[in-house]
Design an enzyme around this catalytic site. Structure first.
Site, PDB file in Angstrom:
ATOM      1  N   LYS A   1      94.382  10.658  64.917  1.00 31.92           N
ATOM      2  CA  LYS A   1      95.271   9.587  64.444  1.00 31.92           C
ATOM      3  C   LYS A   1      96.622   9.590  65.170  1.00 31.92           C
ATOM      4  CE  LYS A   1      94.325  11.120  60.227  1.00 31.92           C
ATOM      5  NZ  LYS A   1      93.085  11.856  60.459  1.00 31.92           N
ATOM      6  N   ILE A   2      97.236  10.791  65.287  1.00 32.33           N
ATOM      7  CA  ILE A   2      98.563  10.860  65.927  1.00 32.33           C
ATOM      8  C   ILE A   2      98.425  10.666  67.440  1.00 32.33           C
ATOM      9  CG2 ILE A   2     100.597  12.313  66.326  1.00 32.33           C
ATOM     10  CD1 ILE A   2      99.954  13.638  63.555  1.00 32.33           C
TER      11      ILE A   2
ATOM     12  N   THR B   1     104.379  18.774  68.812  1.00 32.14           N
ATOM     13  CA  THR B   1     104.679  18.356  67.427  1.00 32.14           C
ATOM     14  C   THR B   1     103.471  18.661  66.537  1.00 32.14           C
ATOM     15  OG1 THR B   1     103.876  16.117  67.849  1.00 32.14           O
ATOM     16  CG2 THR B   1     106.254  16.476  68.113  1.00 32.14           C
ATOM     17  N   SER B   2     102.546  19.533  67.014  1.00 28.78           N
ATOM     18  CA  SER B   2     101.336  19.781  66.213  1.00 28.78           C
ATOM     19  C   SER B   2     101.565  20.951  65.255  1.00 28.78           C
ATOM     20  CB  SER B   2     100.136  20.013  67.135  1.00 28.78           C
ATOM     21  OG  SER B   2     100.316  21.144  67.966  1.00 28.78           O
ATOM     22  N   ARG B   3     101.320  22.164  65.713  1.00 35.99           N
ATOM     23  CA  ARG B   3     101.624  23.370  64.945  1.00 35.99           C
ATOM     24  C   ARG B   3     102.079  24.428  65.939  1.00 35.99           C
ATOM     25  NH1 ARG B   3     102.020  20.706  61.101  1.00 35.99           N
ATOM     26  NH2 ARG B   3     100.888  20.812  59.126  1.00 35.99           N
TER      27      ARG B   3
ATOM     28  N   ASP C   1     108.849  20.710  67.948  1.00 34.58           N
ATOM     29  CA  ASP C   1     109.212  20.443  66.552  1.00 34.58           C
ATOM     30  C   ASP C   1     108.627  21.501  65.639  1.00 34.58           C
ATOM     31  OD1 ASP C   1     110.282  18.727  64.440  1.00 34.58           O
ATOM     32  OD2 ASP C   1     108.178  18.321  63.935  1.00 34.58           O
TER      33      ASP C   1
ATOM     34  N   GLU D   1     108.029  29.684  62.357  1.00 33.66           N
ATOM     35  CA  GLU D   1     109.028  28.792  61.763  1.00 33.66           C
ATOM     36  C   GLU D   1     109.241  29.061  60.279  1.00 33.66           C
ATOM     37  OE1 GLU D   1     107.027  24.982  62.605  1.00 33.66           O
ATOM     38  OE2 GLU D   1     106.804  24.703  60.439  1.00 33.66           O
TER      39      GLU D   1
ATOM     40  N   HIS E   1     110.688  20.973  62.466  1.00 32.82           N
ATOM     41  CA  HIS E   1     109.534  20.386  61.779  1.00 32.82           C
ATOM     42  C   HIS E   1     109.926  19.110  61.017  1.00 32.82           C
ATOM     43  CE1 HIS E   1     105.253  21.579  60.482  1.00 32.82           C
ATOM     44  NE2 HIS E   1     105.398  20.256  60.402  1.00 32.82           N
ATOM     45  N   GLN E   2     110.489  18.171  61.754  1.00 30.00           N
ATOM     46  CA  GLN E   2     110.941  16.932  61.117  1.00 30.00           C
ATOM     47  C   GLN E   2     110.242  15.682  61.664  1.00 30.00           C
ATOM     48  OE1 GLN E   2     115.215  16.888  62.840  1.00 30.00           O
ATOM     49  NE2 GLN E   2     114.597  14.753  62.989  1.00 30.00           N
TER      50      GLN E   2
HETATM   51  P1  NAI Z   1      93.381  14.184  63.318  1.00 34.30           P
HETATM   52  O1  NAI Z   1      92.406  15.027  62.585  1.00 34.30           O
HETATM   53  O2  NAI Z   1      93.344  12.703  63.147  1.00 34.30           O
HETATM   54  O3  NAI Z   1      93.276  14.487  64.893  1.00 34.30           O
HETATM   55  C1  NAI Z   1      93.189  15.772  65.416  1.00 34.30           C
HETATM   56  C2  NAI Z   1      92.348  15.685  66.677  1.00 34.30           C
HETATM   57  O4  NAI Z   1      92.318  16.990  67.269  1.00 34.30           O
HETATM   58  C3  NAI Z   1      90.894  15.266  66.408  1.00 34.30           C
HETATM   59  O5  NAI Z   1      90.527  14.185  67.232  1.00 34.30           O
HETATM   60  C4  NAI Z   1      90.107  16.523  66.710  1.00 34.30           C
HETATM   61  O6  NAI Z   1      88.799  16.253  67.245  1.00 34.30           O
HETATM   62  C5  NAI Z   1      91.013  17.175  67.751  1.00 34.30           C
HETATM   63  N1  NAI Z   1      90.678  18.571  67.964  1.00 34.30           N
HETATM   64  C6  NAI Z   1      90.147  19.453  67.083  1.00 34.30           C
HETATM   65  N2  NAI Z   1      89.915  20.618  67.687  1.00 34.30           N
HETATM   66  C7  NAI Z   1      90.313  20.486  68.959  1.00 34.30           C
HETATM   67  C8  NAI Z   1      90.319  21.347  70.083  1.00 34.30           C
HETATM   68  N3  NAI Z   1      89.823  22.592  69.984  1.00 34.30           N
HETATM   69  N4  NAI Z   1      90.800  20.885  71.251  1.00 34.30           N
HETATM   70  C9  NAI Z   1      91.267  19.619  71.351  1.00 34.30           C
HETATM   71  N5  NAI Z   1      91.277  18.746  70.310  1.00 34.30           N
HETATM   72  C10 NAI Z   1      90.808  19.180  69.151  1.00 34.30           C
HETATM   73  O7  NAI Z   1      94.820  14.772  62.942  1.00 34.30           O
HETATM   74  P2  NAI Z   1      96.239  14.056  63.119  1.00 34.30           P
HETATM   75  O8  NAI Z   1      96.581  13.330  61.872  1.00 34.30           O
HETATM   76  O9  NAI Z   1      96.269  13.331  64.398  1.00 34.30           O
HETATM   77  O10 NAI Z   1      97.194  15.335  63.170  1.00 34.30           O
HETATM   78  C11 NAI Z   1      97.110  16.289  64.212  1.00 34.30           C
HETATM   79  C12 NAI Z   1      97.932  17.496  63.842  1.00 34.30           C
HETATM   80  O11 NAI Z   1      99.315  17.153  63.855  1.00 34.30           O
HETATM   81  C13 NAI Z   1      97.710  18.026  62.408  1.00 34.30           C
HETATM   82  O12 NAI Z   1      96.596  18.888  62.352  1.00 34.30           O
HETATM   83  C14 NAI Z   1      98.992  18.758  62.112  1.00 34.30           C
HETATM   84  O13 NAI Z   1      98.857  20.111  62.486  1.00 34.30           O
HETATM   85  C15 NAI Z   1     100.005  18.067  63.035  1.00 34.30           C
HETATM   86  N6  NAI Z   1     101.030  17.361  62.257  1.00 34.30           N
HETATM   87  C16 NAI Z   1     102.339  17.664  62.502  1.00 34.30           C
HETATM   88  C17 NAI Z   1     103.349  17.043  61.778  1.00 34.30           C
HETATM   89  C18 NAI Z   1     104.801  17.333  62.024  1.00 34.30           C
HETATM   90  O14 NAI Z   1     105.656  16.905  61.233  1.00 34.30           O
HETATM   91  N7  NAI Z   1     105.168  18.016  63.075  1.00 34.30           N
HETATM   92  C19 NAI Z   1     103.019  16.085  60.716  1.00 34.30           C
HETATM   93  C20 NAI Z   1     101.609  15.792  60.595  1.00 34.30           C
HETATM   94  C21 NAI Z   1     100.650  16.434  61.335  1.00 34.30           C
END
Ligand code: NAI
Length: 337
Positions: A154-155, A232-234, A258, A263, A295-296
Site C-alpha cells: 500500500k505505501i 520509513t518502514s521499520r 524515520d 528507537e 517515527h512520525q
Molecule cells: P503492505 O503489507 O501493504 O506492503 C508491504 C509489502 O512488502 C508487501 O507487498 C509485501 O509483499 C512486501 N514484502 C514482504 N516481505 C518482503 C521481502 N522479504 N522483501 C521485499 N518485500 C517484501 O504494508 P504497508 O501498509 O505498505 O506498510 C509497509 C510497512 O511500513 C509496515 O509493515 C510498517 O512496518 C511500515 N509503516 C511505517 C509507518 C511509519 O510511521 N514510519 C507507518 C505505517 C507503516
C-alpha cells in the site's frame, strides 16, 4: 468496552475522544509505555490499545491476560512487537489498523528525500543565522532519476504514484508483484539490480525475520555510489552500523530515517535534558547528509481520524463477535528473499 491506552499522547486523546462519540467505549489513557511492569495498569479492562513502541512480548501478554485483557487493539499497521504465538496460546485476539493512510507515510518519505536533496535542513539553519551563502547546497533534479521501491504494497504504491508524477524511472523489489505499480511504469528487478541502478532507494516492506537487516554491509556495497537511502518502514530492516560505515566511506551520499532499530529507548520522549547514551544513534545524528525524524511518518490528521475510528470499531466488532478478518493480525504472507 473498557479500553486501557498506553503511550497516549495529547493528539491520541483528542482524536479518540472525538471518535468515541460514535462508540461510547470507556477509555482510560496512560502516557506510560506498555511493558511487563506497567501491564498492571490495564487490570479490569477488556482491551488494551497499544502503539508502535509498546512491548507486547510474552511476559507482557501473560500479565495482561492475568488482569482480564482479552483483546489487543494495535493503533498502527505494523505488528512486529507482538509475540503472536504467545497471544494465540493465551487466546488473546489481536486487531490492527492495516491501512489508515498510506499516503501519509509515502509523503513523509518524499519530504525526507526532498529535504536531503535540496539541503532544506541546512539552508533553514543558515538563514536563521543570517547566513545566505549557497556553498554546499547544490541539489539534483528528481526528474529522470531512478527510484527503487523495496516493498510495493500500500505505501510502496502510494510512493510509486508520487514518484511517477515527478517523472522518475521506477524500479521495484517485492516477493509479490503489484499490477497497480506496474501500470505506473514500475519495473520489477531483483534487489541487487535495484540497488545498483537506483539513485534513491526507499524501503516499504514489513519487519519480519526475512527482512531483518535486509540492508546490510553486503547490500550497501552494491548500492550506486552517491545514492540516497530512505527508511520509513521499520528500523530493524536496516543495519544502522553498516549505514554509518557507508556514509563515512561516501558510498552512500544521503540517509533519511524515520525509524531506528533501538528507537524504543528514544522516540516519543523529550530527552533534551538528558545524556543520550546510544552512540550509534548519536553518530548518525552528526552527519550533515542525514535527516532523522522520530517515527512520525504516519502523523497526519487524516491518519489519526482513520486510526481512531477503525480501532474503536475493531473493539465494537469484537464485542459483537464479528471482528473484520482483514484486521486480525496473522503472520505475514511473505516468503524468504
Ligand atoms: P503492505 O503489507 O501493504 O506492503 C508491504 C509489502 O512488502 C508487501 O507487498 C509485501 O509483499 C512486501 N514484502 C514482504 N516481505 C518482503 C521481502 N522479504 N522483501 C521485499 N518485500 C517484501 O504494508 P504497508 O501498509 O505498505 O506498510 C509497509 C510497512 O511500513 C509496515 O509493515 C510498517 O512496518 C511500515 N509503516 C511505517 C509507518 C511509519 O510511521 N514510519 C507507518 C505505517 C507503516
Amino acid at each position: 468496552m473498557k479500553i486501557a491506552f498506553f503511550s497516549a499522547h495529547e493528539f491520541d486523546i483528542t482524536f479518540f475522544d472525538r471518535a468515541n462519540l460514535d462508540f461510547h467505549h470507556e477509555l482510560f489513557y496512560h502516557k506510560e509505555r506498555l511493558h511487563p511492569k506497567t501491564a498492571v495498569m490495564a487490570e479490569g479492562c477488556d482491551a488494551v490499545c497499544a502503539f508502535v513502541n509498546d512491548s507486547l512480548d510474552a511476559p507482557t501478554l501473560t500479565a495482561l491476560a492475568a488482569g482480564g485483557t482479552r483483546l489487543i487493539l494495535l493503533r498502527c499497521a505494523g505488528f512486529d512487537r507482538v509475540d503472536l504465538a504467545q497471544a494465540e496460546q493465551l487466546e488473546l485476539t489481536v486487531l490492527r489498523v492495516p491501512a489508515y493512510a498510506p499516503e501519509a507515510i509515502a509523503e513523509h518519505a518524499v519530504a525526507l528525500m526532498m529535504s536531503l536533496n535540496r539541503n532544506i535542513h541546512r539552508a533553514h539553519d543558515r538563514v536563521r543565522e543570517g547566513n545566505f551563502d549557497l556553498t554546499g547546497l547544490v541539489g539534483f533534479n528528481m526528474h529522470g532519476k531512478t527510484v527503487g521501491v523495496v516493498g510495493t504494497g500500500k505505501i510502496g504504491l502510494a510512493l510509486t504514484r508520487i514518484m511517477a508524477g515527478f517523472g522518475c524511472n521506477l524500479l521495484g523489489y517485492d516477493v509479490f508483484h503489484n499490477p497497480a505499480c506496474e501500470a505506473l511504469g514500475l519495473k520489477y528487478v531483483d534487489l541487487p539490480e535495484l540497488l545498483r541502478d537506483s539513485d534513491i532507494v526507499s524501503l516499504h516492506c514489513p519487519l519480519i525475520p526475512e527482512t531483518k537487516h535486509l540492508i546490510n554491509a553486503e547490500k550497501l556495497a552494491l548500492i550506486k555510489p552517491g545514492a540516497m537511502l530512505i527508511n520509513t518502514s521499520r528500523g530493524g530492516v536496516v543495519d544502522a552500523q553498516a549505514v554509518v560505515d557507508a556514509l563515512k566511506s561516501r558510498k552512500l551520499a544521503y540517509y533519511g530515517m524515520d525509524v531506528y532499530e533501538k528507537e524504543g529507548a528514544l522516540f516519543g520522549e523529550d530527552l533534551s535534558s538528558t545524556i543520550i547514551t546510544d552512540d550509534l544513534f548519536e553518530r548518525l545524528n552528526t552527519f550533515p547528509n542525514v535527516i532523522i525524524t522520530g517515527h512520525q511518518s504516519w502523523l497526519t490528521d487524516t491518519a489519526l481520524n482513520e486510526i481512531s475510528h477503525v480501532t474503536l470499531s475493531n473493539a465494537a466488532d469484537f464485542v459483537a463477535g464479528k471482528p473484520k478478518a482483514e484486521n486480525i493480525v496473522q503472520q505475514p504472507r511473505a516468503v524468504a528473499v
